[in-house]
Enzyme design. Structure first.
Site, PDB file in Angstrom:
ATOM      1  N   GLY A 147      32.687 -10.515   2.108  1.00  0.00           N
ATOM      2  CA  GLY A 147      33.912  -9.910   1.610  1.00  0.00           C
ATOM      3  C   GLY A 147      34.079  -8.480   2.079  1.00  0.00           C
ATOM      4  N   SER A 148      34.637  -7.648   1.220  1.00  0.00           N
ATOM      5  CA  SER A 148      35.010  -6.285   1.601  1.00  0.00           C
ATOM      6  C   SER A 148      33.831  -5.398   1.965  1.00  0.00           C
ATOM      7  CB  SER A 148      35.811  -5.632   0.470  1.00  0.00           C
ATOM      8  OG  SER A 148      37.012  -6.338   0.252  1.00  0.00           O
TER       9      SER A 148
END
Length: 589
Positions: A299-300
């Site tokens: 993810g981020s």
């Protein structure tokens, strides 16, 4: 005439008696000669052969167990040691003829006599059978003193783990024969195991040892293995991680703490864990070293590397801005969303607000190849080389196979998979002036080799930007450590299930560095599927980072880099507390 006949008869009778007696005497003489010849043959001609045969029926070669090498932490503190024990065995053929000995042995071993009698009958044709393993020396001495027929002792070792569940997923465990089955015990088994020895003994007819004829081959103990783990930091990481897994009712979690300069893993905790000292109670689902054998979409947490790739391309500067309005965009048939409409952001703002739209626009501009080259240089999609059994290599498909939507997804951490150790290694490269350092679970005595991924100015710029993530306006203010500048990034990732990405189940990630002005430590915290209400990384993973990192900085006596300015005339010694108060920090988090 009669007189002549009588004389002949008497003479014949005398000769017949003599003849029969002679035959008998000759038979006895021949038998005596045969026995004498056989005796000479056995005692002289074939003496060596029969002596060897007799010895083979009474002599035995016993294996001498080799002492398994010790596993220690980086300071020599024991993490796995072998303790001398004994195995008790029987010769069922011998002891079966002595029922009273079976009963006595069963009483010594606290076993049902009927059960032991049944085993003796069942395996009556065997000459060797274990009846107890890894018994205490005191009990072994009791059995030895009893001198029961058909009962023997064999020295062996039992593995003991002083830190129990704290280090279990990393160390692994051994079987009853002291052979590595998992973790470090398995990967370094040949080094740890050593070479067994041999000795020759003489036994009596009841199978009891009566003479030790000496050692044939000396047992060679295994070598010790010194890990990079610091036992103090391992306790800290495991304690805080276990607390978070329980508090957030997470499926599992990991915490990986690394030395930025060397790539050494200082702590690697997994929860839930298990106690390797109690093999009977080991749950296989708890034996996973989640930091190495698990892989997940980050993810981020990979957005800093997207920004680094953009800066390295020369097409972007830190002050350049991106219009992310209206907070979403359509790419290749998919819609990319931000948490809300952040409008125009510079690159620091992109990381601070964790804008998916902004990251996708950067990747679209620099192209798939540049992004893939950066990820590949950081070790994504490749094993780390630590040699841990079952290590996940992650996944990173070739950039030529990416569609437009794939390029966008990779920019904010979807479409690829990494292990927590791989992610931690990538942050080490960012903290180390753009130099990638291969991670190590072993203590290093020499400086490691490095290879460049980013220019130093690019890496330093991104680390500086990541400080905004931990600010009050970023996504992870709960990761802030009193007295220190912290740089880091959150990742709240939807879990992939059979029907696609879940709308309720998440993995939460926080990866960070401290002190940000001169990074010494990198820490990655992952919690899988928290289900107690909070799911965002800033609420779930970031507080764990804060507690572990603050404790680690204090234990390693690392100088604070974010002290408050002193009022005029005040000296540093007058400050009541400038180092982290861990209790207050936990309450604030």
């Amino acid at each position: 005439m009669n007189a002549v006949w009588a004389f002949i008869t008497r003479w014949a009778t005398w000769l017949g008696v003599r003849w029969r007696a002679g035959i008998v005497l000759m038979a006895f003489a021949f038998a005596a000669l045969m026995l004498l010849g056989r005796a000479v043959h056995l005692q002289v001609t074939e003496r060596d052969f029969y002596a060897e045969q007799g010895g083979d029926r009474q002599q035995r070669v016993q294996t001498i167990a080799a002492h398994r090498g010790m596993i220690t932490d980086r300071h020599g503190e024991p993490l796995a040691i072998s303790v001398a024990m004994y195995a008790i065995w029987i010769d069922p053929k011998v002891i079966g003829a002595h029922p009273e000995a079976v009963t006595r042995l069963a009483g010594m071993l606290d076993q049902p006599a009927a059960e032991l009698q049944h085993r003796v009958r069942e395996y009556g044709s065997r000459r060797f059978l274990y009846v107890a393993r890894q018994v205490r020396p005191s009990l072994a001495e009791t059995v030895r003193t009893a001198k029961l027929p058909g009962v023997g002792l064999k020295r062996e070792y039992k593995r003991f783990y002083p830190t129990a569940d704290v280090t279990a997923p990393v160390l692994g465990f051994t079987n009853i024969d002291d052979e590595g089955l998992a973790g470090i015990e398995l990967s370094f088994d040949q080094l740890l195991a050593g070479t067994p020895g041999k000795r020759r003994i003489l036994k009596d007819g009841d199978g009891r040892e009566i003479v030790d004829l000496g050692v044939i081959q000396v047992a060679r103990p295994g070598q010790d293995v010194a890990l990079s783990i610091d036992r103090r930091l391992q306790y800290l990481a495991y304690r805080e991680l276990s607390r978070a897994v329980e508090e957030h009712e997470a499926l599992a979690g990991s915490a990986t703490l690394m030395n930025v300069a060397t790539g050494e893993v200082l702590a690697m905790a997994s929860a839930p864990s298990f106690n390797p000292n109690n093999r009977a109670a080991i749950d296989p689902s708890f034996t996973r070293n989640h930091a190495i054998v698990d892989q997940l979409e980050p993810g981020s947490a990979v957005k800093p590397f997207t920004v680094a790739a953009a800066l390295a391309s020369g097409r972007w500067q830190p002050s350049d801005t991106i219009d992310t309005a209206p907070g979403y965009r359509r790419v290749g048939g998919f819609t990319i969303h931000d948490h809300r409409n952040y409008g125009t952001l510079d690159l620091t703002g992109l990381l601070e607000k964790s804008s998916n739209v902004g990251a996708s626009l950067l990747a679209e501009d620099i192209g798939a190849q540049a992004l893939w080259t950066t990820y590949r240089g950081l070790g994504f999609g490749q094993v780390t080389g630590v040699g841990f059994p079952g290590e996940a290599s992650g996944s990173l498909s070739l950039w030529r196979d990416w569609r437009v939507a794939d390029t966008a997804a990779h920019s904010y951490g979807y479409g690829l998979a990494v292990s927590p150790l791989q992610l931690a290694s990538a942050y080490v490269a960012l903290a180390n002036g753009g130099q990638f350092v291969a991670p190590s679970l072993l203590r290093l005595d020499d400086p490691p080799e490095t290879r460049p991924v980013f220019a130093p100015e690019v890496a330093d710029r991104v680390v500086g930007m990541l400080r905004a993530v931990v600010s009050p306006t970023g996504t992870a203010p709960k990761a802030a450590v009193t007295g220190f500048q912290v740089a880091g990034k959150t990742g709240t990732v939807r879990r992939l299930d059979e029907g696609g990405y879940s709308r309720t189940d998440y993995n939460t990630v926080f990866a960070g560095l401290a002190p940000a002005s001169d990074p010494r430590l990198a820490l990655v915290v992952v919690l899988h599927r928290p289900s107690a209400g909070q799911v965002y990384a800033g609420d779930v993973a970031a507080p764990v980072f804060q507690r572990v990192m603050s404790g680690a900085l204090r234990m390693l006596n690392i100088r604070p880099d974010n002290l408050p300015e002193l009022p005029a005339g005040q000296i540093a010694g007058d400050l009541p507390s400038v180092v982290v108060d861990s209790t207050r920090s936990r309450e604030a988090g």
